[in-house]
Design an enzyme around this catalytic site. Structure first.
Site, short mmCIF file in Angstrom:
data_model
loop_
_atom_site.label_atom_id
_atom_site.label_comp_id
_atom_site.label_asym_id
_atom_site.label_seq_id
_atom_site.Cartn_x
_atom_site.Cartn_y
_atom_site.Cartn_z
N PHE A 138 0.86 -1.18 0.00
CA PHE A 138 0.00 0.00 0.00
C PHE A 138 0.90 1.22 0.00
O PHE A 138 1.70 1.42 0.91
CB PHE A 138 -0.93 0.03 1.21
CG PHE A 138 -1.88 1.20 1.19
CD1 PHE A 138 -3.08 1.11 0.50
CD2 PHE A 138 -1.57 2.38 1.81
CE1 PHE A 138 -3.96 2.19 0.46
CE2 PHE A 138 -2.43 3.47 1.77
CZ PHE A 138 -3.64 3.37 1.10
N ASP A 222 9.41 2.64 1.18
CA ASP A 222 8.27 3.41 1.66
C ASP A 222 8.23 3.28 3.18
O ASP A 222 7.83 2.25 3.72
CB ASP A 222 6.99 2.88 1.03
CG ASP A 222 5.74 3.62 1.50
OD1 ASP A 222 5.79 4.27 2.56
OD2 ASP A 222 4.71 3.52 0.82
N LYS A 251 3.07 10.45 7.66
CA LYS A 251 2.42 10.01 8.90
C LYS A 251 3.02 10.62 10.17
O LYS A 251 2.69 11.72 10.56
CB LYS A 251 2.36 8.49 8.96
CG LYS A 251 1.30 7.89 8.02
CD LYS A 251 1.04 6.44 8.30
CE LYS A 251 -0.01 5.83 7.36
NZ LYS A 251 -1.37 6.32 7.63
#
Length: 403
Positions: A138, A222, A251
């Site tokens: 993702f 990532d 995040k």
């Protein structure tokens, strides 16, 4: 008039695009690892805004930094520099041991930027621009990032951008079979998040690094969910002694403020020309000040080390239940990024915990994801573990009584 959970939930449904399957709750206040809804109910937050609030809610150092910067300067555009952006860029380069940083607004934007600079590097070296990602990955919700991700997120959005392919995660032979002179980069998460909290194998990551080097292919990590202390290292790459060519962040970087980044090494940076990429809001003084305060607080308060220690405690405790509770199939993770694999859908357990004042979420259908603030108290961890254990025991007891 009392603004209740029900009122806000119903008003939201009238106006907001119906893309989120929301719980009928509205949160109005947070402090540390606690949240309060509009009806005054208190919750322990084990989700942290999906691994965003690494310092919990309203950490005083982040609040002070935002307040002070907002009173001085919020936005100027990237035609100019500002003290917070300069300081944040230097700190990120120092912490990652990469050469260059580009500040963004989100994780998806960071991945988009990483793909662009990888393709620019490939173009300058007479290579194709294909990006290889991993099954069950993702990387975001934009068109290019869903092209790297799971098929379920691509439904209804055709034509999907070309130049993307996938191979199995933790399978070096699968990657060897497809990498070629048309490959610009390999992108992966050191720990798959939405895929079910699945850590990479160290030998696999080191093999991927060598394979990329041998083929002049860039390696993109990532670290949007794994970065900023979440896994018990400042970045998950440091668990595996593997340095990527490009790394994405977001995040936990801003303590709740929307801010992201991608970083690259010198050879990638040398391929970039003026005007190749840009952003209006990315790296603005306010977001940079928040991110700088967040990173400094995490380092000063020893929360990276604490994440590893407390995460191991949580995982060891839940694993100890598995021998007598068959609904627990496996416990996976690194640091405070934890997945509890169940033998059933996670949604009913997530809802029951929420009703009991515990916020978690389910991912990969049957995994309970725990990504609490790194500074959550031992008392709150014990409360959560106690309620989770009681819920598991009650669930299994009710099932046995029906037999």
């Amino acid at each position: 008039m009392h603004i209740s959970n029900e009122y806000l939930y119903e008003e939201d449904k009238k106006n907001y695009l119906p893309t989120f399957k929301r719980f009928p709750l509205a949160f109005i206040k947070g402090k540390g690892s606690r949240l309060w809804d509009a009806d005054g109910k208190e919750y322990i937050d084990m989700l942290a805004g999906i691994a965003v609030n690494n310092l919990g809610h309203c950490h005083p150092k982040v609040v002070s930094a935002i307040q002070a910067q907002a009173a001085e300067l919020i936005h100027i555009s990237n035609f100019f520099v500002s003290p917070p952006q300069v300081a944040l860029s230097k700190l990120l380069v120092d912490l990652t041991h990469l050469k260059h940083v580009f500040l963004t607004n989100s994780g998806a934007e960071s991945v988009e930027g990483a793909i662009k600079v990888a393709r620019k590097y490939a173009s300058k070296h007479n290579k194709g621009g294909e990006i290889i990602s991993m099954v069950n990955s993702f990387h975001g919700r934009t068109l290019a990032t869903i092209a790297t991700g799971q098929k379920k997120y691509q439904q209804g959005f055709a034509p999907i951008p070309a130049g993307f392919s996938q191979v199995a995660f933790n399978d070096l032979e699968a990657l060897k079979a497809v990498i070629n002179d048309q490959t610009a980069a390999v992108i992966l998460e050191p720990v798959q998040g939405e895929g079910g909290i699945i850590p990479a194998n160290e030998q696999y990551l080191q093999g991927v690094r060598k394979l990329c080097d041998d083929n002049n292919v860039l390696l993109i990590f990532d670290e949007i969910q794994t970065g900023v202390g979440r896994t018990g290292k400042m970045f998950a790459k440091d668990h595996f002694n593997v340095q990527p060519d490009i790394m994405t962040l977001a995040k936990g970087l801003g303590g709740g403020m929307p801010v992201g980044a991608f970083l690259c090494n010198e050879k990638v940076g040398n391929a970039i020309d003026y005007g190749d990429h840009g952003t209006t809001f990315g790296g603005n003084p306010l977001a940079s000040a928040a991110a700088l305060a967040t990173l400094k607080a995490i380092l000063e308060e020893g929360l990276v080390e604490r994440s590893l220690e407390k995460g191991e405690w949580i995982m060891k405790t839940v694993r100890s239940w598995a021998s007598i509770h068959p609904m627990i199939k496996e416990v996976r993770g690194l640091g405070m990024m934890i997945g509890i694999q169940l033998d059933r859908p996670a949604a009913p357990i997530v809802k029951a915990l929420l009703d009991d004042g515990i916020i978690v979420n389910g991912t990969a259908e049957s995994v309970i994801r725990l990504v609490p603030p790194l500074n959550i108290s031992d008392e709150d961890i014990e409360k959560v573990l106690g309620k989770l254990k009681s819920l598991i025991e009650l669930t299994e007891k009710n099932e046995k009584s029906k037999i």
